[in-house]
Design a protein around this motif. Sequence first.
Motif, mmCIF file in Angstrom:
data_model
loop_
_atom_site.group_PDB
_atom_site.id
_atom_site.type_symbol
_atom_site.label_atom_id
_atom_site.label_comp_id
_atom_site.label_asym_id
_atom_site.label_seq_id
_atom_site.Cartn_x
_atom_site.Cartn_y
_atom_site.Cartn_z
ATOM 1 N N MET A 179 -13.951 19.221 5.340
ATOM 2 C CA MET A 179 -13.926 17.767 5.207
ATOM 3 C C MET A 179 -12.938 17.360 4.119
ATOM 4 S SD MET A 179 -17.069 15.119 4.401
ATOM 5 C CE MET A 179 -17.824 15.421 6.005
ATOM 6 N N ILE A 180 -12.088 16.381 4.423
ATOM 7 C CA ILE A 180 -11.101 15.900 3.472
ATOM 8 C C ILE A 180 -11.701 14.739 2.681
ATOM 9 C CG2 ILE A 180 -8.864 14.756 3.232
ATOM 10 C CD1 ILE A 180 -8.676 17.704 3.866
ATOM 11 N N HIS A 181 -11.471 14.773 1.361
ATOM 12 C CA HIS A 181 -11.922 13.713 0.467
ATOM 13 C C HIS A 181 -10.689 12.997 -0.079
ATOM 14 C CE1 HIS A 181 -16.141 15.319 0.031
ATOM 15 N NE2 HIS A 181 -15.501 16.371 0.526
ATOM 16 N N VAL A 182 -10.640 11.699 0.092
ATOM 17 C CA VAL A 182 -9.593 10.878 -0.510
ATOM 18 C C VAL A 182 -10.272 10.037 -1.576
ATOM 19 C CG1 VAL A 182 -7.807 9.145 -0.143
ATOM 20 C CG2 VAL A 182 -8.270 10.863 1.629
ATOM 21 N N CYS A 183 -9.936 10.318 -2.832
ATOM 22 C CA CYS A 183 -10.633 9.706 -3.965
ATOM 23 C C CYS A 183 -9.643 8.941 -4.830
ATOM 24 C CB CYS A 183 -11.322 10.778 -4.814
ATOM 25 S SG CYS A 183 -12.419 11.888 -3.908
ATOM 26 N N PRO A 184 -9.520 7.627 -4.642
ATOM 27 C CA PRO A 184 -8.676 6.838 -5.550
ATOM 28 C C PRO A 184 -9.348 6.753 -6.919
ATOM 29 C CG PRO A 184 -9.113 5.680 -3.465
ATOM 30 C CD PRO A 184 -10.098 6.805 -3.563
ATOM 31 N N LEU A 185 -8.741 7.357 -7.914
ATOM 32 C CA LEU A 185 -9.332 7.385 -9.255
ATOM 33 C C LEU A 185 -8.962 6.130 -10.037
ATOM 34 C CD1 LEU A 185 -8.606 11.136 -10.111
ATOM 35 C CD2 LEU A 185 -10.589 10.158 -8.920
ATOM 36 N N ARG B 273 -6.660 16.954 10.246
ATOM 37 C CA ARG B 273 -6.694 15.696 9.499
ATOM 38 C C ARG B 273 -5.375 15.454 8.779
ATOM 39 N NH1 ARG B 273 -10.722 12.980 11.880
ATOM 40 N NH2 ARG B 273 -12.758 13.975 11.616
ATOM 41 N N THR B 274 -4.940 14.203 8.788
ATOM 42 C CA THR B 274 -3.672 13.841 8.151
ATOM 43 C C THR B 274 -3.847 12.583 7.321
ATOM 44 O OG1 THR B 274 -2.426 14.775 10.011
ATOM 45 C CG2 THR B 274 -1.254 13.284 8.554
ATOM 46 N N VAL B 275 -3.280 12.609 6.111
ATOM 47 C CA VAL B 275 -3.302 11.456 5.209
ATOM 48 C C VAL B 275 -1.871 11.080 4.874
ATOM 49 C CG1 VAL B 275 -4.000 10.592 2.935
ATOM 50 C CG2 VAL B 275 -5.526 12.127 4.224
ATOM 51 N N GLY B 276 -1.558 9.785 4.978
ATOM 52 C CA GLY B 276 -0.259 9.279 4.559
ATOM 53 C C GLY B 276 -0.413 8.489 3.269
ATOM 54 N N PHE B 277 0.508 8.688 2.329
ATOM 55 C CA PHE B 277 0.401 8.061 1.005
ATOM 56 C C PHE B 277 1.745 7.455 0.625
ATOM 57 C CE2 PHE B 277 0.368 7.706 -3.542
ATOM 58 C CZ PHE B 277 -0.958 7.461 -3.898
ATOM 59 N N ASP C 246 -4.572 9.909 10.057
ATOM 60 C CA ASP C 246 -5.957 9.446 10.182
ATOM 61 C C ASP C 246 -6.273 8.383 9.145
ATOM 62 O OD1 ASP C 246 -7.131 11.405 12.237
ATOM 63 O OD2 ASP C 246 -6.209 12.746 10.775
ATOM 64 N N LEU C 247 -5.702 8.545 7.951
ATOM 65 C CA LEU C 247 -5.903 7.590 6.860
ATOM 66 C C LEU C 247 -4.566 7.327 6.196
ATOM 67 C CD1 LEU C 247 -8.663 7.447 4.170
ATOM 68 C CD2 LEU C 247 -6.282 7.480 3.442
ATOM 69 N N VAL C 248 -4.322 6.067 5.857
ATOM 70 C CA VAL C 248 -3.098 5.693 5.141
ATOM 71 C C VAL C 248 -3.472 4.943 3.868
ATOM 72 C CG1 VAL C 248 -1.074 4.194 5.170
ATOM 73 C CG2 VAL C 248 -1.551 5.682 7.120
ATOM 74 N N PHE C 249 -2.937 5.421 2.762
ATOM 75 C CA PHE C 249 -3.047 4.751 1.458
ATOM 76 C C PHE C 249 -1.721 4.038 1.255
ATOM 77 C CE2 PHE C 249 -5.148 4.953 -2.834
ATOM 78 C CZ PHE C 249 -4.188 4.232 -3.529
ATOM 79 N N LEU C 250 -1.757 2.699 1.242
ATOM 80 C CA LEU C 250 -0.527 1.923 1.217
ATOM 81 C C LEU C 250 -0.572 0.847 0.142
ATOM 82 C CD1 LEU C 250 2.213 1.465 2.733
ATOM 83 C CD2 LEU C 250 1.007 -0.269 4.086
ATOM 84 N N GLU C 251 0.564 0.641 -0.501
ATOM 85 C CA GLU C 251 0.668 -0.394 -1.515
ATOM 86 C C GLU C 251 0.491 -1.794 -0.921
ATOM 87 O OE1 GLU C 251 3.666 -0.892 -4.977
ATOM 88 O OE2 GLU C 251 4.720 -1.555 -3.171
#
Length: 261
Positions: free
Chosen positions: A1-7, A135-139, A158-163
Amino acid sequence: MIHVCPLFSGSSGNSTYIGTKEAGVLIDAGRSCKSILSALDQCGIDPSAVKAILITHDHNDHISGLRVLAKRLRAPVYASEETLCGILRAGCAEKDTQLMELSGPSDIAGMGVIPFDTPHDVAHSQGFRLEAGERTVGFATDLGRVTPEIWEGLYGADLVFLEANYDEAMLAVSSYPYYLKTRIRSDRGHLSNTDSAQCIRRLALSGTGRFILGHLSKENNTPDLAGQTVRQVLVESGLEEGRDFLLQVARRLEPSQPVCF
């Protein structure tokens, strides 16, 4: 499982953990080592899981905590050649810190990491596509426009972190001097809420279902405005939140709810 954690996310400092509970990377280290380690703990991530630190660019809100953090974690630092030079000039690396140029696809912390160039007012900033199994994350943050290369880096994730840095109306009436407003709006500045919404609309219609908005300006944006702008565009495109997409706005000064999938 992938964890995306914005700190942390914003002009006060940026850092995000992406990976499993056992191995992953930090993207940026723009807060103190103590703050980042505390935020990892709040997200249930042991510091030993951080196998590398990826740096998008050498502005202070992305590297201010790097020197102490890299020493504490004994983690290599990956970035473009120009960013590594900027890190050294800023004194943000110890003599024995392992600095690794990231110029193409690499295997880091058990994930495929593909860097892509982002247009920002530095020598060479980057975003990242991280592939972990299926799983793929774009940043991508700190970009004045969405280029074809950025689109390729984000498409199909699967998930995108975008400004979503600023609200146009707030920036127009802010106390910022004209030159700074011009810089922010430029194609080497930052994405507005509207810019971000249009990119996310294209991504959502092509199948991406999870989004995190980040790097909001303290003075020229609010989480409610950013979220509302993006949601409105998606809903007007016939998409339903909870069915077709999930949207979260990263907090500026404390960890956000991790996204696990």
